[in-house]
Design a protein around this motif. Structure first.
Motif: not given
Length: 183
Positions: A55-75, A95-101
């Motif tokens: 829920v936090f991520l959903a609202d946070l990414c909508r509050a970000v005013e620049i392009p962004c991508e999202i990913g998910f982990m579970s622990a 599911d991705r390489d994060i070295s360019k982010y």
């Protein structure tokens, strides 16, 4: 009043509201503007640590005013308990390489700090351009490891909290505010 209304709809177990939906929205809007300013023109990856922070991520990414991508982990270090076992298990990895982010973890709550410390250690080994943690709730009185978020929206005392994605036995995630639960 809120507890009475909730109990009428089968939500017994709520003691009191701690942070209203309006308070949460205001803080998330500020965090979104900060992320937008800090990472303008940079590749940004926001990561949710499931399930609590969805829920936090959903609202946070909508509050970000620049392009962004999202990913998910579970622990997990809790399992079905209300107390951390101290053993962190990654149950869903990126599911991705994060070295360019520039990676920002959006976490629901930092309690003992063990889960986030383990996740951050794992992600640092993958060499992101930068790594930071934005947490909705910080509970520093429970910290068992040396870990601090880069940005905290709220600090909470040693209470068991639910709502806004946080649960107790998978209940209460859908509450639009954060409340203290009766255990």
């Amino acid at each position: 009043m809120i507890t009475e209304t909730l109990n009428n709809f089968g939500y017994s177990g709520i003691k009191r509201e701690l942070f209203s939906a309006a308070e949460i929205k205001e803080k998330i809007d500020i965090a979104g503007r900060k992320l937008s300013q800090d990472f303008r023109g940079k590749p940004l990856l926001l990561i949710s640590v499931l399930k609590g922070s969805f829920v936090f991520l959903a609202d946070l990414c909508r509050a970000v005013e620049i392009p962004c991508e999202i990913g998910f982990m579970s622990a997990s270090s809790y399992g079905n308990s209300t107390v951390s076992s101290g053993n962190v298990k990654i149950t869903l990895d990126l599911d991705r390489d994060i070295s360019k982010y520039h990676v920002v973890i959006a976490e629901d709550i930092i309690d003992t700090g063990r889960t986030l410390a383990s996740i951050c250690e794992l992600l640092r080994e993958r060499h992101p351009l930068s790594l930071s943690v934005y947490t909705l709730l910080d509970k520093p009185s429970r910290r068992e490891v040396d870990f601090s978020a880069d940005y905290s929206l709220f600090t909470v005392p040693d209470l068991f909290v639910v709502g806004y994605g946080l649960d107790c036995g998978e209940k209460f995630r859908n509450l639009p505010y954060i409340a203290e639960a009766e255990l």
